[in-house]
Design a protein around this motif. Sequence first.
Motif, PDB file in Angstrom:
ATOM      1  N   GLY A 283      81.788  51.489  32.816  1.00  0.00           N
ATOM      2  CA  GLY A 283      81.302  52.784  33.256  1.00  0.00           C
ATOM      3  C   GLY A 283      80.832  52.813  34.688  1.00  0.00           C
ATOM      4  O   GLY A 283      80.548  53.892  35.225  1.00  0.00           O
TER       5      GLY A 283
ATOM      6  N   SER B 276      85.164  45.565  34.293  1.00  0.00           N
ATOM      7  CA  SER B 276      84.758  46.941  33.981  1.00  0.00           C
ATOM      8  C   SER B 276      85.956  47.829  33.675  1.00  0.00           C
ATOM      9  O   SER B 276      85.815  48.879  33.046  1.00  0.00           O
ATOM     10  CB  SER B 276      83.963  47.539  35.144  1.00  0.00           C
TER      11      SER B 276
ATOM     12  N   THR C   5      81.452  52.377  38.696  1.00  0.00           N
ATOM     13  CA  THR C   5      82.549  52.426  39.655  1.00  0.00           C
ATOM     14  C   THR C   5      82.552  51.150  40.480  1.00  0.00           C
ATOM     15  O   THR C   5      81.533  50.450  40.559  1.00  0.00           O
ATOM     16  CB  THR C   5      82.394  53.627  40.596  1.00  0.00           C
TER      17      THR C   5
END
Length: 464
Positions: free
Chosen positions: A126, A297, A128
């Motif tokens: 979640g 991620s 960036t």
Amino acid sequence: MAAARAHWGSRLGFILAAAGSAVGLGNVWGFPYITARNGGGLFVIIYLACVAAVGLPIMMAEIFIGRTAQNSPVGAVRSLSRPRSPWMGLGWLSVVAAFLILSFYGVVAGWSMYYVWLSITEGFAGMTPEEIGAAFGAAHANEGLNALWHIIFMSLTISIVIAGIKQGIELWSRILMPTLFGLLLVLLVYGMTTSGFGEGFSYVFGFHTDKFRATSTLDALGQAFFSLSLGMGALITYGSYLRPDEDIVSTSIIVSAVDTMVALLAALVIFPILFTAGLGEEDSVGLAFISIPIAFSQMPGGAALAPIFFTLLTFAALTSAISLLEVATAYFIDERGWTRTKATMVTGGGIMILGIPSALSGGAGLFGTRLKEATEWWGGGQTWFDIMFNISYNWMLPLGGLGIATFVAWRVGDAAREQGFKTGTKLGKLYWGWVQLLRFIVPIAVILVLLNAIGVFNAGGDGG
């Protein structure tokens, strides 16, 4: 009456401990980065040649000194030369280098531990790429956070070394090293299932001659030297816990092979993950703490893989830190007659305190921005962390390696050297070649490592 010297419980225990000393953070992030930067497969071949012709002979020399003298670096050099010999400075150099290196190495290791915690509690999903990059920048600048994790890591290292050779260092090496390999294999198997594995494999082992520069051979030489943790007295100290009839030749070959294998496997883990996520190469620290978290991620299962990767980093750092602390601890046990508890607590506590300025180097205070501004005349400015790194890695370790090669090749008596090499081994025929490498090839190579590390050829080396 002096207590009997402790010895390893088994040859395997020594191999795992020595391999743990050699396998460090530089294997996991430094080698993949420097390999990619220098063209892949051709660089790997040259690196392997440098390990065989330069790194391995010095490793054998260090273990020979320790096993023959049954003493830590200062006492070992003294017993193989004479009392008050100028060569004793070589032993002192090893002890001081280990002390300084661990002071800032504990800070970097603390980052690894913090990222284990971060990946478990918050994760990177979640976030960036910009947020992940900013998170590391914020952590690096957080003086209190860095100091806390440095203290936690050093406390863990002290607790292992204080338990002794068999019940501390050897026991934990038997736990940490197999676990490290297991974690590495888990990540490798996962990497082989990713879409970027073929591209990553080609990136590491393909012959990208357009990236191979005039200084790439020097980078390979430096990486081979630093990766094996030479010149800091760790292998002399560990060698002193070998029994006098142990085989130092085949043992050194195995330790070098394990260290090299970890570096190669790490490259095969990291680049498939990066390419699958559409990322390119980053500098060595950014590779571990920015690029890899960004990749995790964005990948399926990344939340589970991130703690595995940072645990791998932490274990690699811990096995090296244990050996560095043992160098200073053994000096006070052997030379001052201190108990292990006192020696470990005093040296470990001193290293922990000395490391605090390095932990504060990312901030704007005295040891960070202000010191960097005050040293603009010195290579564009240096924080306390930078100064400690440059003094130890770029100067002390190459000088230590050069001194060890020269001492064993020219100062130790011919009969003692030959007997020490051939004792317990079936590879005695390698003796003549070992001596010639130490006398002629290794000194030239290590001088080149030194000159390259301090920027004479405008090419930096990556630590190991």
